[in-house]
Design a protein around this motif. Structure first.
Motif, PDB file in Angstrom:
ATOM      1  N   ILE A  10       0.859  -1.189   0.000  1.00 36.21           N
ATOM      2  CA  ILE A  10       0.000   0.000   0.000  1.00 36.21           C
ATOM      3  C   ILE A  10       0.892   1.235   0.000  1.00 36.21           C
ATOM      4  CG2 ILE A  10      -1.761   1.316   1.246  1.00 36.21           C
ATOM      5  CD1 ILE A  10      -2.715  -1.326   2.461  1.00 36.21           C
ATOM      6  N   VAL A  11       0.719   2.055  -1.032  1.00 36.52           N
ATOM      7  CA  VAL A  11       1.460   3.307  -1.146  1.00 36.52           C
ATOM      8  C   VAL A  11       0.476   4.449  -0.929  1.00 36.52           C
ATOM      9  CG1 VAL A  11       2.923   4.750  -2.607  1.00 36.52           C
ATOM     10  CG2 VAL A  11       3.036   2.244  -2.815  1.00 36.52           C
ATOM     11  N   LEU A  12       0.660   5.190   0.139  1.00 37.52           N
ATOM     12  CA  LEU A  12      -0.225   6.320   0.451  1.00 37.52           C
ATOM     13  C   LEU A  12       0.492   7.623   0.129  1.00 37.52           C
ATOM     14  CD1 LEU A  12      -2.865   7.421   1.616  1.00 37.52           C
ATOM     15  CD2 LEU A  12      -1.828   7.286   3.899  1.00 37.52           C
ATOM     16  N   VAL A  13      -0.076   8.370  -0.809  1.00 40.88           N
ATOM     17  CA  VAL A  13       0.485   9.660  -1.203  1.00 40.88           C
ATOM     18  C   VAL A  13      -0.377  10.758  -0.600  1.00 40.88           C
ATOM     19  CG1 VAL A  13       1.215  11.124  -3.127  1.00 40.88           C
ATOM     20  CG2 VAL A  13       1.260   8.625  -3.367  1.00 40.88           C
ATOM     21  N   ASP A  14       0.242  11.615   0.189  1.00 46.12           N
ATOM     22  CA  ASP A  14      -0.494  12.653   0.908  1.00 46.12           C
ATOM     23  C   ASP A  14      -0.268  14.012   0.246  1.00 46.12           C
ATOM     24  OD1 ASP A  14      -1.492  14.499   2.846  1.00 46.12           O
ATOM     25  OD2 ASP A  14      -1.298  12.934   4.367  1.00 46.12           O
ATOM     26  N   ASN A  15      -1.371  14.605  -0.209  1.00 48.24           N
ATOM     27  CA  ASN A  15      -1.307  15.890  -0.907  1.00 48.24           C
ATOM     28  C   ASN A  15      -1.279  17.065   0.077  1.00 48.24           C
ATOM     29  OD1 ASN A  15      -0.993  16.022  -3.706  1.00 48.24           O
ATOM     30  ND2 ASN A  15      -3.082  15.346  -4.100  1.00 48.24           N
ATOM     31  N   ALA A  16      -0.265  17.076   0.957  1.00 48.06           N
ATOM     32  CA  ALA A  16      -0.064  18.187   1.898  1.00 48.06           C
ATOM     33  C   ALA A  16      -1.239  18.374   2.853  1.00 48.06           C
ATOM     34  CB  ALA A  16       0.234  19.488   1.141  1.00 48.06           C
ATOM     35  N   LYS A  31       3.418   1.253   9.948  1.00 48.49           N
ATOM     36  CA  LYS A  31       4.432   0.406   9.318  1.00 48.49           C
ATOM     37  C   LYS A  31       3.860  -0.489   8.224  1.00 48.49           C
ATOM     38  CE  LYS A  31       7.395   2.076  12.210  1.00 48.49           C
ATOM     39  NZ  LYS A  31       8.318   3.157  11.743  1.00 48.49           N
ATOM     40  N   ARG A  32       2.540  -0.537   8.111  1.00 48.19           N
ATOM     41  CA  ARG A  32       1.923  -1.405   7.100  1.00 48.19           C
ATOM     42  C   ARG A  32       1.917  -0.768   5.720  1.00 48.19           C
ATOM     43  NH1 ARG A  32      -3.869  -1.924   9.630  1.00 48.19           N
ATOM     44  NH2 ARG A  32      -3.512   0.327   9.551  1.00 48.19           N
ATOM     45  N   ILE A  33       2.237   0.528   5.660  1.00 49.79           N
ATOM     46  CA  ILE A  33       2.136   1.251   4.398  1.00 49.79           C
ATOM     47  C   ILE A  33       3.442   1.964   4.083  1.00 49.79           C
ATOM     48  CG2 ILE A  33      -0.353   1.608   4.727  1.00 49.79           C
ATOM     49  CD1 ILE A  33       0.281   4.511   5.472  1.00 49.79           C
ATOM     50  N   ARG A  34       3.570   2.388   2.823  1.00 47.09           N
ATOM     51  CA  ARG A  34       4.656   3.296   2.424  1.00 47.09           C
ATOM     52  C   ARG A  34       4.014   4.678   2.296  1.00 47.09           C
ATOM     53  NH1 ARG A  34       6.917   1.008  -2.902  1.00 47.09           N
ATOM     54  NH2 ARG A  34       8.518   2.592  -2.580  1.00 47.09           N
ATOM     55  N   TYR A  35       4.459   5.599   3.102  1.00 49.52           N
ATOM     56  CA  TYR A  35       3.808   6.905   3.199  1.00 49.52           C
ATOM     57  C   TYR A  35       4.687   7.985   2.578  1.00 49.52           C
ATOM     58  CZ  TYR A  35       1.594  11.017   5.327  1.00 49.52           C
ATOM     59  OH  TYR A  35       0.973  12.222   5.546  1.00 49.52           O
ATOM     60  N   LEU A  36       4.105   8.709   1.624  1.00 49.62           N
ATOM     61  CA  LEU A  36       4.813   9.794   0.940  1.00 49.62           C
ATOM     62  C   LEU A  36       4.064  11.092   1.182  1.00 49.62           C
ATOM     63  CD1 LEU A  36       5.398   8.017  -2.502  1.00 49.62           C
ATOM     64  CD2 LEU A  36       6.971   8.109  -0.574  1.00 49.62           C
ATOM     65  N   TYR A  37       4.698  12.021   1.875  1.00 45.61           N
ATOM     66  CA  TYR A  37       4.055  13.305   2.146  1.00 45.61           C
ATOM     67  C   TYR A  37       4.589  14.353   1.177  1.00 45.61           C
ATOM     68  CZ  TYR A  37       2.233  17.361   4.631  1.00 45.61           C
ATOM     69  OH  TYR A  37       1.561  18.523   4.954  1.00 45.61           O
ATOM     70  N   LEU A  38       3.677  15.006   0.472  1.00 42.76           N
ATOM     71  CA  LEU A  38       4.043  16.060  -0.471  1.00 42.76           C
ATOM     72  C   LEU A  38       3.875  17.422   0.186  1.00 42.76           C
ATOM     73  CD1 LEU A  38       2.203  14.633  -3.617  1.00 42.76           C
ATOM     74  CD2 LEU A  38       4.523  14.148  -2.823  1.00 42.76           C
ATOM     75  N   GLU A  39       4.738  18.342  -0.126  1.00 45.72           N
ATOM     76  CA  GLU A  39       4.724  19.655   0.516  1.00 45.72           C
ATOM     77  C   GLU A  39       3.669  20.591  -0.057  1.00 45.72           C
ATOM     78  OE1 GLU A  39       6.320  20.400   3.227  1.00 45.72           O
ATOM     79  OE2 GLU A  39       7.304  18.439   3.260  1.00 45.72           O
ATOM     80  N   GLU A  40       3.039  20.186  -1.163  1.00 46.48           N
ATOM     81  CA  GLU A  40       1.933  20.963  -1.734  1.00 46.48           C
ATOM     82  C   GLU A  40       0.933  20.012  -2.366  1.00 46.48           C
ATOM     83  OE1 GLU A  40       2.619  23.219  -5.341  1.00 46.48           O
ATOM     84  OE2 GLU A  40       4.551  22.224  -5.615  1.00 46.48           O
ATOM     85  N   ASN A  41      -0.299  20.483  -2.527  1.00 51.12           N
ATOM     86  CA  ASN A  41      -1.348  19.703  -3.167  1.00 51.12           C
ATOM     87  C   ASN A  41      -1.159  19.793  -4.682  1.00 51.12           C
ATOM     88  OD1 ASN A  41      -3.654  18.490  -4.109  1.00 51.12           O
ATOM     89  ND2 ASN A  41      -5.075  19.706  -2.907  1.00 51.12           N
ATOM     90  N   ILE A  42      -0.690  18.716  -5.274  1.00 49.88           N
ATOM     91  CA  ILE A  42      -0.382  18.733  -6.707  1.00 49.88           C
ATOM     92  C   ILE A  42      -1.517  18.155  -7.558  1.00 49.88           C
ATOM     93  CG2 ILE A  42       2.103  18.644  -6.296  1.00 49.88           C
ATOM     94  CD1 ILE A  42       2.018  15.660  -7.019  1.00 49.88           C
ATOM     95  N   GLY A  43      -2.631  17.803  -6.923  1.00 49.71           N
ATOM     96  CA  GLY A  43      -3.766  17.271  -7.665  1.00 49.71           C
ATOM     97  C   GLY A  43      -3.815  15.757  -7.640  1.00 49.71           C
TER      98      GLY A  43
END
Length: 296
Positions: A37-43, A56-68
């Motif tokens: 599970i890859v979770l991409v967070d739009n800021a 720990k069950r996911i790969r979490y990517l936090y973005l510094e801005e909402n890119i859509g």
């Protein structure tokens, strides 16, 4: 991460509770397929970063801005390891091991120019929700206008579901972006979502490009995903959302139509917008700005 069959990519934007419920349902029901599970967070600013960065069950990517929506999915797909990418909305809840059903179907049809697969989404009342659609054409817009005046009754969905019940799966123009199952090789081949789309029409454009390469899009007769939004049209649709829809529509028209036919589609889309504006309680200036967007 060798051996991953499916990478589930979820985009989160200030939907901590719903996103967590979605992830919980994934872990509860997915049994027979190896997934990540890859979770991409739009800021997000609702505490999502603190909450999900420790999961720990996911790969979490936090973005510094909402890119859509589309671009965020591209980010998740780029780092994924799976043979397939499952683009799943954060406002969905699984009721069964739907990923294995999608995976098994895809494996059987991979050599048949497979582009994408989706399921029959249901709403919180377990009624059929928006799961598939038809590409924009002047004929289909005319029909939508005729529906308004009770001159024509669109039987497309009823006929599609009837065929699905009979056959078990069906080829469609496009699958809802809420649950879009795509071979990673296909996603890479078409370069993922177009970065110009912020939100709305990006999944239609993605699958329009698949169609131009003769890649097939299917719906399978499985009802194991609740879509809490359900794709319904609300009379209190926020102006900001309607503006994003209108911008997405205009971008799609500009990209896929030319000449006189493009002008015809714009005029017909304008008439549809006028019909919608009668239902929506916007200010005069907001309505004018939407009309201007159509003719930009």
């Amino acid at each position: 991460m060798d051996g991953v069959n499916v990478s589930v990519v979820i985009v989160n934007y200030n939907t901590l509770k719903m996103t967590n419920e979605c992830i919980e349902s994934l872990h509860k029901f997915t049994k027979d397929t190896v997934v990540e599970i890859v979770l991409v967070d739009n800021a997000s600013t609702d505490g999502s970063k603190d909450f999900f960065s420790n999961d720990k069950r996911i790969r979490y990517l936090y973005l510094e801005e909402n890119i859509g929506f589309g671009r965020a999915n591209n980010v998740g797909a780029e780092v994924s390891y799976g043979k397939y990418i499952f683009l799943l909305n954060s406002d969905t809840i699984l009721l069964d091991d739907v990923i294995s059903k999608l995976f098994n179907f895809a494996e059987k049809h991979l050599k048949d120019d497979l582009g994408a697969v989706g399921t029959c989404l249901i709403n919180s009342n377990k009624e059929d929700a928006l799961s598939f659609g038809q590409f924009v054409t002047s004929k289909r817009i005319y029909r939508r206008l005729l529906e308004t005046f009770k001159i024509y009754k669109n039987k497309f969905e009823l006929e599609t579901y009837a065929k699905l019940n009979e056959k078990g799966f069906l080829e469609v123009d496009f699958v809802s972006g809420a649950d879009l199952f795509i071979p990673k090789t296909v996603f890479n081949k078409i370069n993922g979502f177009d970065h110009d789309f912020f939100m709305y029409y990006e999944e239609t454009d993605l699958q329009k490009r698949m169609s131009k390469l003769n890649l097939k899009r299917y719906i399978i007769n499985v009802r194991d995903i609740i879509h809490l939004e359900g794709g319904s049209f609300e009379e209190k649709l926020p102006f900001r959302r309607k503006m994003m829809m209108t911008k997405g529509m205009k971008l799609y028209i500009n990209k896929h139509f030319k000449g006189i036919y493009k002008f015809q589609i714009i005029i017909l889309s304008f008439l549809i917008l006028l019909k919608d504006l009668f239902k929506l309680n916007y200010t005069v200036s907001q309505k004018i700005s939407l009309i201007r967007e159509v003719f930009k």
